[in-house]
Design a protein around this motif. Structure first.
Motif, short mmCIF file in Angstrom:
data_model
loop_
_atom_site.label_atom_id
_atom_site.label_comp_id
_atom_site.label_asym_id
_atom_site.label_seq_id
_atom_site.Cartn_x
_atom_site.Cartn_y
_atom_site.Cartn_z
N VAL A 356 8.56 -6.18 -16.33
CA VAL A 356 7.36 -5.73 -15.63
C VAL A 356 6.70 -6.96 -15.02
N ALA A 357 6.33 -6.85 -13.73
CA ALA A 357 5.62 -7.93 -13.05
C ALA A 357 4.31 -7.41 -12.51
N ILE A 358 3.28 -8.25 -12.59
CA ILE A 358 1.95 -7.91 -12.06
C ILE A 358 1.45 -9.10 -11.26
N THR A 359 1.05 -8.87 -10.03
CA THR A 359 0.42 -9.92 -9.23
C THR A 359 -0.72 -9.30 -8.44
N GLY A 360 -1.89 -9.93 -8.53
CA GLY A 360 -3.04 -9.32 -7.88
C GLY A 360 -4.21 -10.27 -7.72
N ILE A 361 -5.30 -9.72 -7.23
CA ILE A 361 -6.52 -10.49 -7.00
C ILE A 361 -7.60 -9.89 -7.87
N ALA A 362 -7.92 -10.58 -8.97
CA ALA A 362 -8.92 -10.05 -9.90
C ALA A 362 -10.32 -10.52 -9.56
N GLY A 363 -10.45 -11.48 -8.71
CA GLY A 363 -11.77 -11.91 -8.25
C GLY A 363 -12.35 -12.99 -9.12
N PRO A 364 -13.63 -13.34 -8.83
CA PRO A 364 -14.51 -12.72 -7.82
C PRO A 364 -14.24 -13.19 -6.38
N ASP A 365 -13.45 -14.25 -6.21
CA ASP A 365 -13.15 -14.74 -4.87
C ASP A 365 -11.66 -14.54 -4.60
N GLY A 366 -11.26 -14.81 -3.36
CA GLY A 366 -9.85 -14.79 -3.04
C GLY A 366 -9.40 -13.58 -2.28
N GLY A 367 -10.24 -12.57 -2.16
CA GLY A 367 -9.85 -11.38 -1.44
C GLY A 367 -9.94 -11.57 0.07
N PHE A 378 2.47 -4.01 -8.65
CA PHE A 378 3.23 -3.88 -9.89
C PHE A 378 4.69 -3.64 -9.57
N CYS A 379 5.54 -4.09 -10.46
CA CYS A 379 6.97 -3.78 -10.35
C CYS A 379 7.55 -3.59 -11.75
N VAL A 380 8.23 -2.48 -11.96
CA VAL A 380 8.99 -2.24 -13.18
C VAL A 380 10.46 -2.23 -12.79
N MET A 381 11.26 -3.03 -13.47
CA MET A 381 12.67 -3.17 -13.15
C MET A 381 13.50 -2.91 -14.39
N LEU A 382 14.45 -1.98 -14.29
CA LEU A 382 15.31 -1.63 -15.43
C LEU A 382 16.73 -2.13 -15.19
N GLY A 383 17.48 -2.24 -16.28
CA GLY A 383 18.83 -2.77 -16.21
C GLY A 383 19.79 -1.92 -15.41
N ASP A 384 19.49 -0.64 -15.26
CA ASP A 384 20.40 0.23 -14.50
C ASP A 384 20.15 0.17 -13.00
N GLY A 385 19.28 -0.75 -12.59
CA GLY A 385 18.98 -0.91 -11.17
C GLY A 385 17.73 -0.20 -10.71
N THR A 386 17.14 0.62 -11.57
CA THR A 386 15.89 1.30 -11.22
C THR A 386 14.80 0.28 -10.97
N THR A 387 14.15 0.36 -9.84
CA THR A 387 13.04 -0.52 -9.52
C THR A 387 11.90 0.34 -8.97
N VAL A 388 10.76 0.26 -9.63
CA VAL A 388 9.58 1.03 -9.22
C VAL A 388 8.47 0.06 -8.89
N SER A 389 7.99 0.09 -7.66
CA SER A 389 6.92 -0.80 -7.23
C SER A 389 5.73 0.05 -6.78
N ARG A 390 4.54 -0.49 -6.97
CA ARG A 390 3.34 0.27 -6.64
C ARG A 390 2.17 -0.68 -6.44
N SER A 391 1.30 -0.33 -5.52
CA SER A 391 0.08 -1.10 -5.32
C SER A 391 -1.12 -0.20 -5.58
N VAL A 392 -2.14 -0.75 -6.24
CA VAL A 392 -3.37 0.01 -6.46
C VAL A 392 -4.56 -0.89 -6.13
N ARG A 393 -5.67 -0.26 -5.88
CA ARG A 393 -6.93 -0.97 -5.69
C ARG A 393 -7.85 -0.59 -6.84
N LEU A 394 -8.14 -1.54 -7.70
CA LEU A 394 -8.90 -1.27 -8.92
C LEU A 394 -10.35 -1.74 -8.78
#
Length: 421
Positions: A356-367, A378-394
């Motif tokens: 699992v990988a997470i990269t983002g801008i938590a602040g307060p600066d940098g946006g 976010f990215c979840v990567m499984l050994g069978d090649g499954t890769t699920v990526s998603r972006s959210v605004r929190l």
């Protein structure tokens, strides 16, 4: 109506916030398990008039049982037993057998110290052996005994240190006066369900519509938003189980895609079970290793966490995880491409079959306008090649964004492992 109880937590240090109250919630849970309805939890300082006022308030509310915690030590500000005796109209008397037990405990504790006047220490602790006439004594776990004073209401007096209070609880529950006080209790059921990806207002609308269901009024329902999840706790008497079943049919029909727990289990526990037999690695930027900490906390003896990398700097992403610098320059550190490269790097570095990988801008600066504070990939990567990526605004401050990011990651991981993504 079931038996009702009130809790009085004493201690100026608790009242002023220097010490967090752990006893009130713990005792509340134990009373619920016994089928006792909790009416109030009050906190007051170590002042005689205030302690007595809390006792009188709860008695006026018609409770059958009052449980106090704290104020049982040997110092002048420890006066709970004295105030309970006054409230119950009972004299204090020296229990010589209890005094001897306290003396034996003190002698053992003082054995490792030199130059201590044991008689002076014993004299200071003698007040702990003063109990209300007719009270039932609960043997000390530390040096402070507890007491049960029969009456209407019955008063259970427990020590303040949580370790001592919790160890004394079984003896308190077994006491005849305590059992008599709760004799009319009702055994309640309590069910907890959790949803993710649902606004609390959405559940509120469903509950408003549920008011027309037969028996709904007999269900005591509380909802709250916790770590980005909506939690619904329902308490009811056994005869209202059909009403709860009808409520859950409605909840499932409207929110089944967000309902991930009907047995109260946390997503962390569910992920821990699913990960059995796997090796997972994490690569985190903006969450500071919080996801790895949550995974490790539940790992136990299964030890499925192969390793974790916290890489804030672009150089760290390149050197430790093997993310191409050109990719970071082209797409930006907070991007789908970099999240996927970080996950792949974690798999390689630790020989994992899940990442699992997470990269983002938590602040307060940098946006930026395109990627404001709160943007997380976010990215979840499984050994069978499954890769699920998603972006959210929190939403929220840095701490909120970091905590909610780990919750999103846990749910993405759960769904990927179950083949739901």
């Amino acid at each position: 109506m079931s038996v009702r109880a009130g809790i009085v937590v004493t201690g100026t240090e608790v009242l002023t916030g220097r010490v967090a109250d752990r006893n009130g919630p713990w005792v509340a849970d134990r009373l619920l398990e016994l089928g006792v309805e909790l009416a109030h939890i009050t906190i007051c300082g170590d002042r005689p008039a205030d302690i007595e006022a809390q006792l009188r308030f709860l008695a006026a509310e018609g409770v059958d049982l009052i449980v106090t915690s704290g104020g049982l030590g040997p110092t002048a500000d420890d006066m709970t037993v004295e105030m309970v005796a006054r409230f119950c109209g009972r004299e204090l008397t020296l229990d010589t057998e209890l005094e001897a037990k306290i003396a034996a405990i003190l002698k053992h504790l003082m054995a490792r110290f030199t130059g201590v006047d044991f008689d002076a220490v014993l004299a200071a602790n003698r007040k702990q052996a003063m109990v209300p006439v007719g009270a039932h004594v609960l043997d000390p776990v530390g040096t402070a005994p507890g007491v049960v004073v029969p009456g209407s209401p019955t008063v259970l007096v427990l020590p303040g240190p949580p370790r001592e209070l919790q160890a004394m609880w079984p003896a308190a529950v077994a006491d005849d006066a305590f059992q008599q006080a709760i004799a009319g209790r009702t055994v309640y059921r309590q069910d907890t369900v959790r949803m993710f990806g649902l606004a609390e207002s959405g559940l509120a609308e469903t509950l408003r519509d549920a008011e027309s269901l037969p028996g709904f009024g007999d269900l005591e329902i509380t909802t709250c938003l916790r770590r980005g999840e909506v939690e619904m706790v329902t308490r009811y008497e056994p005869q209202s189980e059909p009403a709860y079943a009808r409520l859950m049919e409605l909840v499932r029909s409207r929110h089944g895609d967000t309902l991930f727990s009907e047995d109260g289990s946390l997503v962390d526990d569910q992920v821990a079970r699913i990960l059995a037999g796997r090796r997972i690695a994490t690569a985190e930027s903006c969450t500071g290793g919080l996801l790895a900490a949550r995974l490790t906390e539940r790992a136990g003896s299964s030890a499925y966490v192969a390793g974790a990398v916290v890489a804030y700097a672009n150089e760290a992403k390149a050197d430790v995880l093997g993310v191409a610098p050109g990719l970071i320059e082209q797409c930006g550190a907070v991007s789908q491409e970099v999240a996927e490269a970080m996950a792949a790097g974690a798999v390689r570095r630790f020989g994992a079959d899940t990442a699992v990988a997470i990269t983002g801008i938590a602040g307060p600066d940098g946006g930026t306008e395109d990627k404001p504070v709160g943007t997380v990939w976010f990215c979840v990567m499984l050994g069978d090649g499954t890769t699920v990526s998603r972006s959210v605004r929190l939403p929220g401050e840095r701490a909120d964004i970091r905590e909610r990011s780990t919750t999103v990651a846990m749910h993405m991981l759960r769904r990927a492992l179950l083949g739901l993504s």
